[in-house]
Design a protein around this motif. Structure first.
Motif, mmCIF file in Angstrom:
data_model
loop_
_atom_site.group_PDB
_atom_site.id
_atom_site.type_symbol
_atom_site.label_atom_id
_atom_site.label_comp_id
_atom_site.label_asym_id
_atom_site.label_seq_id
_atom_site.Cartn_x
_atom_site.Cartn_y
_atom_site.Cartn_z
ATOM 1 N N TYR A 41 0.832 -1.202 0.000
ATOM 2 C CA TYR A 41 0.000 0.000 0.000
ATOM 3 C C TYR A 41 0.873 1.262 0.000
ATOM 4 C CZ TYR A 41 -3.457 -3.502 1.208
ATOM 5 O OH TYR A 41 -4.254 -4.621 1.201
ATOM 6 N N VAL A 42 1.976 1.200 0.757
ATOM 7 C CA VAL A 42 2.901 2.336 0.766
ATOM 8 C C VAL A 42 3.487 2.538 -0.634
ATOM 9 C CG1 VAL A 42 5.111 3.179 1.659
ATOM 10 C CG2 VAL A 42 3.468 2.093 3.202
ATOM 11 N N MET A 83 2.132 1.701 -3.475
ATOM 12 C CA MET A 83 1.103 2.239 -4.372
ATOM 13 C C MET A 83 0.923 3.738 -4.175
ATOM 14 S SD MET A 83 -1.917 -0.590 -4.382
ATOM 15 C CE MET A 83 -1.865 -2.012 -5.463
ATOM 16 N N VAL A 84 0.868 4.149 -2.901
ATOM 17 C CA VAL A 84 0.673 5.575 -2.615
ATOM 18 C C VAL A 84 1.836 6.390 -3.162
ATOM 19 C CG1 VAL A 84 0.565 7.283 -0.764
ATOM 20 C CG2 VAL A 84 -0.772 5.181 -0.595
ATOM 21 N N ILE A 85 3.066 5.912 -2.940
ATOM 22 C CA ILE A 85 4.248 6.622 -3.443
ATOM 23 C C ILE A 85 4.206 6.703 -4.968
ATOM 24 C CG2 ILE A 85 6.758 6.526 -3.680
ATOM 25 C CD1 ILE A 85 6.855 5.295 -0.882
ATOM 26 N N LEU A 95 1.581 6.517 -7.014
ATOM 27 C CA LEU A 95 0.507 7.373 -7.516
ATOM 28 C C LEU A 95 0.792 8.850 -7.257
ATOM 29 C CD1 LEU A 95 -2.562 5.204 -6.432
ATOM 30 C CD2 LEU A 95 -1.570 5.431 -8.707
ATOM 31 N N VAL A 96 1.326 9.144 -6.074
ATOM 32 C CA VAL A 96 1.636 10.549 -5.755
ATOM 33 C C VAL A 96 2.736 11.068 -6.669
ATOM 34 C CG1 VAL A 96 2.619 12.078 -4.000
ATOM 35 C CG2 VAL A 96 0.856 10.416 -3.366
ATOM 36 N N CYS A 107 -1.014 -1.101 -10.089
ATOM 37 C CA CYS A 107 -0.592 0.284 -9.834
ATOM 38 C C CYS A 107 -0.882 1.170 -11.041
ATOM 39 C CB CYS A 107 0.902 0.338 -9.501
ATOM 40 S SG CYS A 107 1.329 -0.432 -7.925
ATOM 41 N N LEU A 134 -4.552 1.976 -11.350
ATOM 42 C CA LEU A 134 -4.999 2.953 -10.352
ATOM 43 C C LEU A 134 -4.646 4.393 -10.727
ATOM 44 C CD1 LEU A 134 -4.219 1.037 -7.040
ATOM 45 C CD2 LEU A 134 -6.433 1.436 -8.116
ATOM 46 N N THR A 135 -3.914 4.573 -11.826
ATOM 47 C CA THR A 135 -3.640 5.942 -12.288
ATOM 48 C C THR A 135 -4.768 6.459 -13.178
ATOM 49 O OG1 THR A 135 -2.417 5.190 -14.255
ATOM 50 C CG2 THR A 135 -1.136 5.538 -12.234
#
Length: 244
Positions: A22-23, A25-27, A29-30, A110, A113-114
Motif C-alpha cells: 500500500y505504501v 502504491m501511494v508513493i 501514484l503521488v 498500480c 490505479l492511475t
C-alpha cells in the motif's frame, strides 16, 4: 501451468499482507501525479495527452521496481526458505515465472490505479485514447523488463540492499544507453554499427515507439526477449545454487 498460477496467486496475495504494498502504491501514484502535472509541464504544453505522464515512468520504475524485486529471492535465501521451496513439487522455472508474474500483476494494478489522471486529461480535452492505451502497454512492458532484471539480480545475493543496487544499476544503463548525449559521446570512438546496436538496446526507445500508438513487432520482441533472457538467467543462477 497450474503450479505457476498457484505461486503467482500466493505471491500476489503476500504483497497485500503487509503495509509495504500500500505504501508502494501511494508513493507511485503521488509521484506519478506530481511529476506529470508539475514537473512535466503538463499545463504549459497546451496538449491533452499523457506524454508527460509516460515520460516519467522510466525514472519511477528505476527506483520503485528494484524495491519490489529486491526481496523476491534474496529474502528466500537469507531466511533459508529457498531449500524448502526446492523440496516442493515445482520446478525452478515455474517458481521464477510465478514470482515474476505476481510482481508484474502488482505493477499492472498500480498502473490501473492511475486512471484518475486519464479521466482528468479526457475532462480537459479530447486525447487520442488509442495512443494513451498504447502508452500504458509500453509502460507495462518496460516494467516487466525491469522486473525480470530485478528477479535475476535478487537470485545473485542474500542482501536485499545489494539486489536493489544491482537492479537499479543495470536498469540505469538500459535507460542511458540510447540517449542522444551518450551516443554522441561514443560517436568518434566506436564503429557506427556498434553505435546503432547501442541505440537498439535502449529500453526507452522501444517504450516510446509503442507509446506513439504503433505496436511494432520489433518492439514487442525486444521486451519479450529481454524478459525471457533475464528470467532464464535467474533460473540458471538458482539451479547452480541448488546443485552446490
Amino acid at each position: 501451468m497450474s503450479a505457476v498460477s498457484a505461486i503467482a496467486r500466493r505471491e500476489l496475495r503476500s504483497y497485500f499482507v503487509t503495509p509495504v504494498a500500500y505504501v508502494f502504491m501511494v508513493i507511485f501514484l503521488v509521484l506519478a501525479g506530481v511529476l506529470t502535472f508539475y514537473t512535466g509541464d503538463f499545463y504549459d504544453r497546451g496538449l491533452a495527452d499523457l506524454q508527460p505522464f509516460f515520460d516519467m515512468h522510466p525514472w519511477l520504475y528505476l527506483v520503485l521496481v528494484p524495491a519490489v524485486t529486491m526481496s523476491m529471492w534474496a529474502e528466500e535465501r537469507a531466511s533459508g526458505t529457498l531449500e524448502l521451496l526446492f523440496s516442493l513439487p515445482v520446478t525452478i522455472s515455474q517458481a521464477v515465472l510465478g514470482k515474476f508474474l505476481a510482481a508484474w500483476a502488482f505493477i499492472g494494478i498500480c498502473l490501473v490505479l492511475t486512471f484518475p489522471i486519464w479521466i482528468t486529461v479526457n475532462y480537459l480535452g479530447e486525447p487520442d485514447n488509442g495512443v494513451v492505451m498504447a502508452g500504458y502497454i509500453g509502460s507495462w512492458l518496460m516494467a516487466g523488463a525491469f522486473l525480470a532484471i530485478g528477479a535475476c539480480m535478487s537470485t545473485a545475493t542474500r542482501s536485499q540492499v545489494i539486489a536493489f543496487i544491482l537492479t537499479a544499476s543495470v536498469c540505469f544503463v538500459l535507460l542511458l544507453i540510447g540517449q542522444p548525449q551518450v551516443l554522441d559521446f561514443f560517436q568518434d570512438s566506436l564503429p557506427p554499427k556498434l553505435i546503432g546496436a547501442m541505440g537498439q538496446l535502449s529500453i526507452v526507445r522501444h517504450a516510446n515507439a509503442i507509446a506513439r500508438g504503433v505496436l511494432d513487432l520489433r518492439d514487442l520482441m525486444y521486451f519479450g526477449a529481454t524478459i525471457v533472457a533475464w528470467l532464464g538467467a535467474a533460473v540458471v543462477v538458482l539451479d547452480l545454487k541448488r546443485t552446490r
